[in-house]
Design a protein around this motif. Sequence first.
Motif, mmCIF file in Angstrom:
data_model
loop_
_atom_site.group_PDB
_atom_site.id
_atom_site.type_symbol
_atom_site.label_atom_id
_atom_site.label_comp_id
_atom_site.label_asym_id
_atom_site.label_seq_id
_atom_site.Cartn_x
_atom_site.Cartn_y
_atom_site.Cartn_z
ATOM 1 N N LEU A 192 1.883 -9.014 11.251
ATOM 2 C CA LEU A 192 3.180 -9.155 10.548
ATOM 3 C C LEU A 192 3.413 -7.722 10.003
ATOM 4 N N CYS A 193 2.369 -7.126 9.397
ATOM 5 C CA CYS A 193 2.564 -5.690 8.946
ATOM 6 C C CYS A 193 2.673 -4.711 9.962
ATOM 7 N N ILE B 132 5.623 -1.974 2.654
ATOM 8 C CA ILE B 132 4.705 -2.693 3.538
ATOM 9 C C ILE B 132 3.372 -2.741 3.001
ATOM 10 N N ASP B 133 2.816 -1.370 2.729
ATOM 11 C CA ASP B 133 1.489 -1.166 2.584
ATOM 12 C C ASP B 133 1.292 -1.806 1.251
ATOM 13 N N ASP C 237 0.485 -5.509 1.431
ATOM 14 C CA ASP C 237 -0.913 -5.587 2.198
ATOM 15 C C ASP C 237 -1.949 -5.274 0.823
ATOM 16 N N GLN C 238 -1.506 -4.382 -0.012
ATOM 17 C CA GLN C 238 -2.437 -4.095 -0.974
ATOM 18 C C GLN C 238 -2.689 -5.308 -1.906
ATOM 19 N N GLU C 239 -1.439 -5.925 -2.138
ATOM 20 C CA GLU C 239 -1.562 -7.257 -2.931
ATOM 21 C C GLU C 239 -2.376 -8.403 -2.237
ATOM 22 N N PHE C 240 -1.840 -8.536 -0.886
ATOM 23 C CA PHE C 240 -2.708 -9.394 -0.257
ATOM 24 C C PHE C 240 -4.249 -9.320 -0.332
ATOM 25 N N ARG D 116 3.952 -2.451 -8.510
ATOM 26 C CA ARG D 116 5.075 -3.124 -8.417
ATOM 27 C C ARG D 116 6.487 -2.357 -8.174
ATOM 28 N N ARG D 117 6.420 -1.054 -8.618
ATOM 29 C CA ARG D 117 7.803 -0.079 -8.059
ATOM 30 C C ARG D 117 7.632 -0.395 -6.617
ATOM 31 N N LEU D 118 6.414 -0.346 -6.096
ATOM 32 C CA LEU D 118 6.606 -0.508 -4.273
ATOM 33 C C LEU D 118 6.980 -1.760 -3.895
#
Length: 354
Positions: A104-105, A156-157, A160-163, A181-183
């Motif tokens: 998905l990413c 998107i990145d 992915d980092q949160e994932f 969070r700003r991203l």
Amino acid sequence: MVSVPRALAVPMIEAAFPRRLHPYWPKLQEKSRTWLREMRLMPPDKVERYADSLCYTDLVAGYYIGAPDELLTAIADLSSWFFAWDDRHDRDSVHGRAAQWQQLCQGLHGTLDEPRRYRHHKDPLVAGFADCVLRLYSFLGPSWNARFARHFHPVIDAYDQEFRNRRCGTVPTVEAYIELRRLTFAHWAWIDLLEPTARYELPDPVRKHPAYRRAARATQDFSAWYNDLCSLPKELAGDELHNLGISLIQHEGMTLEEAVREVHRRVTECVKEFLEAEREVLQFADELAEGGDGGTELADAVKACVFNMRNWFSSVYWFHHESGRYRVDSWDDRSMPPYVTEESLAENELVGEE
């Protein structure tokens, strides 16, 4: 107007930030329901039962006053898509679907650079994003489009980092979370969309003016952190790790009640920061108007942008108390929103792999 729980109330917003809605809003609701069905982002029965009560169109119709109807519709669809993407992110994280998430990413990154190529992608989230991006790219031209893409790739990145954080149980520190969070809130992408709303691409010296950036950041930080404040029960129930309150509890040793008060304090400071920056931006706009060579037109665009920055506060504030997205106490399963079904998510992911 709904009542606001005391712990979530921000009297400054209720008193000084009038709520506004774009006149196209009623038609927007109908178009949004149709788009969600056509793009297969929600099952038809869920669209009929929940779409209006989630208030996604109300949120956007209060942000971008003055936008052409076609632009407002594209932004509203992007907002609905964003919530659907967030739901997929949550369920893929919970179930460890790393391969599907990476596919998905990759599709979303590709869409920003070549949206037409991905418009008929088999994954509804990729196709829906491509549809939104293509429409948004039609308003201001190549330089704005390239900037929007530059601002969205890191979003998107960050997701992915949160994932990855969720898969290994990492709660970010407070400062790391604020930057992340700003991203994940896509701060600068939403701010970019103020320009086609004003029908004017702002030059770099204006966009990068310190007061303009402070006003933009204050409105976006408020929106992200107020969302954290209101969604904290939902995210604790769903074992989420990314919330300003959760970082304060984990890394600052606060109790839940202390964390709620601290997030509320920061939210209130954002409102004060915006009011200070807003005065400076309006003074800057007046100076631009006196500069000749299109200065009046540029000044009017700046004023339109900061006007809609102001509208974020009231729109975000009331959205969180009207949308069914945050009524976790009314759900049969506090960890699973009723407007999401595992069956539809699994079907979408399998389709994306074909």
